[in-house]
Design a protein around this motif. Structure first.
Motif, PDB file in Angstrom:
ATOM      1  N   LYS A  18      16.311  52.275  54.122  1.00 29.07           N
ATOM      2  CA  LYS A  18      16.178  53.601  53.529  1.00 29.07           C
ATOM      3  C   LYS A  18      17.051  53.750  52.281  1.00 29.07           C
ATOM      4  O   LYS A  18      16.670  54.420  51.312  1.00 29.07           O
ATOM      5  N   ASN A  40      14.561  63.136  57.808  1.00 22.17           N
ATOM      6  CA  ASN A  40      14.627  61.902  57.002  1.00 22.17           C
ATOM      7  C   ASN A  40      13.936  62.066  55.653  1.00 22.17           C
ATOM      8  O   ASN A  40      14.356  61.479  54.654  1.00 22.17           O
ATOM      9  N   LEU A  64      20.382  59.042  57.481  1.00 28.01           N
ATOM     10  CA  LEU A  64      19.376  58.549  58.424  1.00 28.01           C
ATOM     11  C   LEU A  64      19.527  59.292  59.742  1.00 28.01           C
ATOM     12  O   LEU A  64      20.630  59.408  60.274  1.00 28.01           O
TER      13      LEU A  64
END
Length: 251
Positions: free
Chosen positions: A248, A122, A129
């Motif tokens: 993210k 990551n 992801l």
């Protein structure tokens, strides 16, 4: 859900952006159980998570870091460096094709590399992801044990739960003979430093007593345990995967 059994045309047309990568093991399970139990468990995980997430499911890898069992004939162990390098290659190959979310799941409890691998991938690849389905695990384990009538289970490997699992998934491979012994609590301090042939009598860290349950009862306990456990972990994955990806990717 699609899998490696589908055609490339079907996978491309599906719009699926999530991949399930499962890792089993080939390792001793005491004197009377087959060595592919962890691989069968990993296959259960992969299929369940694939359905829950509408993902693309890869074939289960049958080897893992099984150093603690490596002195037992037939066990295969690979180094964490080799295993994680291969998994990274798999992820990057599929990322080039447009997959963006990856789930790695393990049937082997001794896969210590997993957490570090998830964290590293990551960090290294901000455009994708990688997640492990370890959410809800303590609650899931307790509920599964209760559903199966296995409360208070004190087992690390190749005890009653393993027999129940095998009787459900591959009964033709099981010998329901007594195995295992009482392991001194202090032995857990040394479990990562040497082969379990030095810490257990027969490779079992748990016990099974012949005649304690019928074959049907053992099979049903295995089914109840794993269906409950995997369902609860699937719920945890569903709760976090999309939100983790959104956070993210946020600018």
């Amino acid at each position: 859900m699609l899998s490696y059994k589908n055609t490339t045309t079907e996978v491309a047309a599906s719009g699926i952006d999530t991949v399930i990568i499962s890792v089993g093991a080939t390792e001793q399970f005491g004197p009377f159980l087959p060595m592919h139990l962890d691989t069968l468990i990993a296959e259960l995980y992969a299929e369940s998570y694939g359905k829950a997430l509408n993902a693309y499911v890869l074939p289960t890898l049958p080897f893992n870091t099984s150093e603690e069992h490596a002195n037992c004939k037939g066990t295969v162990t690979v180094s964490p460096n080799i295993l994680t390098a291969m998994l990274e290659d798999i992820i990057m190959n599929l990322a080039r094709q447009g997959f963006t979310k990856f789930v790695v799941c393990n049937g082997h409890g001794g896969a210590y590399w997993e957490a570090a691998f998830v964290k590293h991938i990551n960090y290294k690849y901000p455009e994708l992801l990688l997640i492990a389905p370890n959410h809800n695990t303590p609650h899931a384990w307790t509920e599964a044990a209760t559903q199966a009538g296995l409360e208070g289970l004190d087992e690390m490997h190749a005890g009653l739960l393993s027999v129940c699992t095998a009787m459900w998934l591959c009964p033709e491979r099981v010998q329901t003979k007594s195995m295992g012994s009482s392991i001194p609590a202090d032995n857990r301090l040394y479990a990562d430093y040497m082969g379990w042939d030095k810490l257990t009598e027969d490779g079992c860290w748990g016990k099974f007593e012949e005649g304690s349950y019928t074959d049907q009862e053992l099979s049903e306990k295995g089914r109840l345990f794993w269906e409950t456990f995997i369902h609860k972990r699937s719920e945890g994955l569903l709760q976090i995967l999309e939100e983790a990806y959104r956070r993210k990717m946020a600018k």
